[in-house]
Write an enzyme that holds these catalytic residues in place. Structure first.
Site, PDB file in Angstrom:
ATOM      1  N   LYS A 141       0.650  -1.337  -0.056  1.00  0.00           N
ATOM      2  CA  LYS A 141       0.273   0.189  -0.301  1.00  0.00           C
ATOM      3  C   LYS A 141       0.518   1.102  -0.015  1.00  0.00           C
ATOM      4  CE  LYS A 141      -2.635   2.886   2.874  1.00  0.00           C
ATOM      5  NZ  LYS A 141      -3.244   3.214   4.152  1.00  0.00           N
ATOM      6  N   GLU A 186      -8.539  12.300  12.643  1.00  0.00           N
ATOM      7  CA  GLU A 186      -8.111  10.966  12.519  1.00  0.00           C
ATOM      8  C   GLU A 186      -6.688  11.606  13.989  1.00  0.00           C
ATOM      9  OE1 GLU A 186      -5.300   7.512  11.380  1.00  0.00           O
ATOM     10  OE2 GLU A 186      -6.191   9.031   9.835  1.00  0.00           O
ATOM     11  N   GLU A 230      -7.052  -1.930   2.968  1.00  0.00           N
ATOM     12  CA  GLU A 230      -6.618  -0.606   3.691  1.00  0.00           C
ATOM     13  C   GLU A 230      -6.560  -0.049   5.028  1.00  0.00           C
ATOM     14  OE1 GLU A 230      -6.648   3.776   2.542  1.00  0.00           O
ATOM     15  OE2 GLU A 230      -7.869   2.680   1.328  1.00  0.00           O
ATOM     16  N   GLU A 366     -12.011  10.870  -4.732  1.00  0.00           N
ATOM     17  CA  GLU A 366     -12.222  10.834  -3.014  1.00  0.00           C
ATOM     18  C   GLU A 366     -10.912  12.099  -2.593  1.00  0.00           C
ATOM     19  OE1 GLU A 366      -9.645   7.946   0.019  1.00  0.00           O
ATOM     20  OE2 GLU A 366     -10.710   6.838  -1.154  1.00  0.00           O
TER      21      GLU A 366
END
Length: 379
Positions: A141, A186, A230, A366
């Site tokens: 990733k 986050e 992910e 996105e």
């Protein structure tokens, strides 16, 4: 600020700057020295009172953007309906007379943010190149970002932008440290009296147009193998970073969906107990960069980011937050953000986690969703 609670600093009693691979560990050591030399009178002795510093750190070891800890002259805090004021000044000098007066907001402004160094077509190409590298098993990733740029009129009041973000995204961390502004969903780490917690976000889908479509979108995210993979990479990277510092470390059993005004995120909460006396600065040094903002494996992901992104990320996706004299603190990941230079130049960033079955057009879409908070606040 989050949910109408937080800290605001005025002035600068001390500014410490750091750079390079050891910027966070250097900051942790420097902060210990500052605390050891300080005389603190704190009758409240609660989280967020007494001596503390606001900080923001560059994402990459080789970034030209400095990382800073700033000790304000005056701090106003608010939590659970209670407020307090802290004044800080250098030994031997008089206490600052910073007035606690409300200044009216400056004139309204609206600016457009336009593609910067990485145009939409270039971003699609970068995603395709990353998928090819993942297919060749170079890595699992990588998180690729693109940029938007603009320019603020002279004497623009950034409080207007922050008000828009705080009101529009109350469940996010709204921050403004040394020109870095944004609202992050986050939490990188929160350390409070030997207890630590974090929230990992990875995996995203846009909100539905109506209630039924919204529920369908959340279900699609929760059951997506692509987003699940992910997300798992991100969770495992945080667990690996925290285990050496904790005696107990637990996570929510399965990822859950978090609803923001413009999108859904896949999330996992982590809680633990510190066992080695680490401060919040030590913890961000151990955790950064997580797979949620870099990729897996970290070294290969960072190398590919440097290869495919034609810009310096600066402080985007780095830690932003505060640290107290006892080492406790709260640090978010600098997402949904823009860096504003003293001259008024604005650079905003948004990125996506790229895995084997990522589709360039979808990843570009996105990033547009993730740009929305900052684009709307400026415009």
């Amino acid at each position: 600020m989050r949910r109408n609670q937080g800290l605001a600093g005025f002035g600068s009693a001390l500014r410490l700057e750091f750079s390079g691979p050891t910027r966070m560990t250097d900051a942790a050591a420097a902060w210990r020295d500052v605390v050891a030399a300080a005389t603190v009178t704190d009758p409240l002795a609660r989280t967020g009172t007494g001596l503390l510093a606001f900080g923001t750190f560059a994402f990459d070891d080789s970034s030209s953007q400095t990382s800073v800890l700033i000790v304000p002259e005056l701090i106003v805090g608010r939590e659970d309906g209670q407020c307090w004021v802290t004044r800080i000044w250098p030994t031997g000098q008089a206490a600052p007379e910073t007035p606690l007066a409300m200044r009216p907001l400056g004139d309204e402004y609206r600016i457009s943010l336009l593609p910067g160094a990485l145009k939409p077509a270039g971003y699609r190409d970068a995603v395709a190149a990353a998928v090819a590298r993942i297919g060749a098993q170079d890595l699992s990733k990588v998180v690729l970002a693109r940029d938007l740029v603009g320019h603020l009129p002279a004497e623009s009041d950034l409080r207007r932008l922050l008000t828009e973000l705080a009101l529009g995204y109350p469940d996010c961390w709204t921050y403004a440290v040394d020109g870095l502004v944004g609202s992050s969903p986050e939490t990188l780490i929160r350390a409070d009296h030997n207890e630590v917690n974090a929230r990992v976000l990875a995996g995203t889908i846009s909100r539905g147009a109506d209630a039924a479509a919204d529920i369908e979108a959340a279900l699609a995210l929760a059951t997506s193998s692509k987003d699940g993979d992910e997300h798992e990479f991100a969770v495992q990277s945080v667990l690996a970073a925290l285990r050496p510092h904790t005696s107990v470390l637990t996570t929510s059993e399965i990822p859950f969906t978090v609803k923001l005004p413009n999108l859904w995120h896949l999330a996992t909460d982590l809680e633990g107990t510190l066992s080695d006396g680490s401060t919040s600065l030590d913890l961000i040094a151990a955790m950064h960069p997580t797979a949620a903002v870099a990729g897996t494996p970290t070294r290969e992901a960072l190398a590919l980011i440097r290869e495919l992104e034609p810009f310096d990320r600066g402080r985007y996706a780095g830690p932003v937050g505060w640290v107290g004299a006892d080492g406790d603190g709260e640090w978010a990941i600098a997402l949904r953000c823009a860096q504003v230079s003293p001259a008024g130049d604005v650079t905003a960033y948004a990125g996506c986690g790229i895995v084997l079955d990522s589709v360039p057009d979808r990843e570009l879409a996105e990033t547009k969703m993730k740009f929305r908070p900052v684009v709307e606040a400026f415009g």
